[in-house]
Design an enzyme around this catalytic site. Sequence first.
Site, PDB file in Angstrom:
ATOM      1  N   CYS A 120       5.558   9.571  -0.202  1.00  0.00           N
ATOM      2  CA  CYS A 120       4.220   9.141   0.229  1.00  0.00           C
ATOM      3  C   CYS A 120       3.130  10.126  -0.185  1.00  0.00           C
ATOM      4  O   CYS A 120       2.067  10.182   0.431  1.00  0.00           O
ATOM      5  CB  CYS A 120       4.190   8.902   1.739  1.00  0.00           C
ATOM      6  SG  CYS A 120       5.361   7.642   2.268  1.00  0.00           S
ATOM      7  N   ILE A 134       5.305   3.374   6.617  1.00  0.00           N
ATOM      8  CA  ILE A 134       4.631   2.091   6.793  1.00  0.00           C
ATOM      9  C   ILE A 134       3.887   1.763   5.499  1.00  0.00           C
ATOM     10  O   ILE A 134       3.109   2.573   5.003  1.00  0.00           O
ATOM     11  CB  ILE A 134       3.647   2.126   7.977  1.00  0.00           C
ATOM     12  CG1 ILE A 134       4.397   2.399   9.280  1.00  0.00           C
ATOM     13  CG2 ILE A 134       2.850   0.818   8.067  1.00  0.00           C
ATOM     14  CD1 ILE A 134       3.483   2.597  10.478  1.00  0.00           C
ATOM     15  N   HIS A 192      14.298   4.015  -0.494  1.00  0.00           N
ATOM     16  CA  HIS A 192      15.074   3.130   0.372  1.00  0.00           C
ATOM     17  C   HIS A 192      16.543   3.283   0.005  1.00  0.00           C
ATOM     18  O   HIS A 192      16.886   3.469  -1.171  1.00  0.00           O
ATOM     19  CB  HIS A 192      14.673   1.670   0.183  1.00  0.00           C
ATOM     20  CG  HIS A 192      13.272   1.361   0.605  1.00  0.00           C
ATOM     21  ND1 HIS A 192      12.738   1.763   1.811  1.00  0.00           N
ATOM     22  CD2 HIS A 192      12.275   0.687  -0.033  1.00  0.00           C
ATOM     23  CE1 HIS A 192      11.493   1.340   1.911  1.00  0.00           C
ATOM     24  NE2 HIS A 192      11.183   0.690   0.799  1.00  0.00           N
ATOM     25  N   THR A 218       8.176   5.919  -2.211  1.00  0.00           N
ATOM     26  CA  THR A 218       9.083   6.056  -1.078  1.00  0.00           C
ATOM     27  C   THR A 218      10.498   5.755  -1.547  1.00  0.00           C
ATOM     28  O   THR A 218      10.718   5.242  -2.647  1.00  0.00           O
ATOM     29  CB  THR A 218       8.681   5.158   0.098  1.00  0.00           C
ATOM     30  OG1 THR A 218       9.380   5.568   1.276  1.00  0.00           O
ATOM     31  CG2 THR A 218       8.985   3.701  -0.185  1.00  0.00           C
ATOM     32  N   GLY A 237       0.823  -1.186   0.000  1.00  0.00           N
ATOM     33  CA  GLY A 237       0.000   0.000   0.000  1.00  0.00           C
ATOM     34  C   GLY A 237       0.867   1.249   0.000  1.00  0.00           C
ATOM     35  O   GLY A 237       2.053   1.203   0.295  1.00  0.00           O
TER      36      GLY A 237
END
Length: 238
Positions: free
Chosen positions: A194, A164, A97, A95, A91
């Site tokens: 996000c 998250i 990383h 984002t 979801g």
Amino acid sequence: MLDRSLSEAPAEAPFGRSDARPVGWAVSEAAIGYAEAVAAMESRAAAIAEGTAGELVWLLEHPPLYTAGVSAKPGDLLAPDRFPVFESSRGGQFTYHGPGQRVAYVMLDLGVRRKDVRAFVHALEAWIIDALATLGVEGGVRQGRVGVWIEHGSPAADDKIAAIGVRIRRWVSFHGVSVNVAPDLDHFSGIVPCGVSEHGVTSLAALGAPATMAAADAALKAAFERQFGATEPMAAPV
């Protein structure tokens, strides 16, 4: 200074298993490629659903990359050629990383915990907030914004420190959370993180908090056990 005992654990975790079986806890020392990690994670989640493998939390770092969740908007990818971009089944939206960010892939069987996705996400939020408190940082959630946020500075800024993004299949979770320990925050500038453009991102290092990966891992493990129950060491999937 850590302001909470890393060994403190309640007799019964709020989102624990009905049988109190420990969760495997694996840590990868070297960076893991995204496609390789996702393949291993999905394989393990399927095995958990089949009853042929136990639950697992897998801590790792990725090389620099962007991922697009199922709600990602193409216009939020501001620098498409900066880092590799991967579509993700989790979801959420875009984002980042990369090195200095702790990713925790959370493969739990909600069928033996609680079949309540909203409660599970709240438990993930509580886990991160508790871990941050151990490191002397006050995190919180915000109405209408996913993740964990930090109000800091003068004038006050409200920046994201943890993301998250999860998926549930056959009541087994996969994907998970990411916590900014000491990443290069400029790497987030290639996306609208996000989908939230009016707020920024921060990290433990930027806040002057303990910013070693070892300190973050210890805080995450202790807080996880308070929220989800006991863990046991396990080899990483790859």
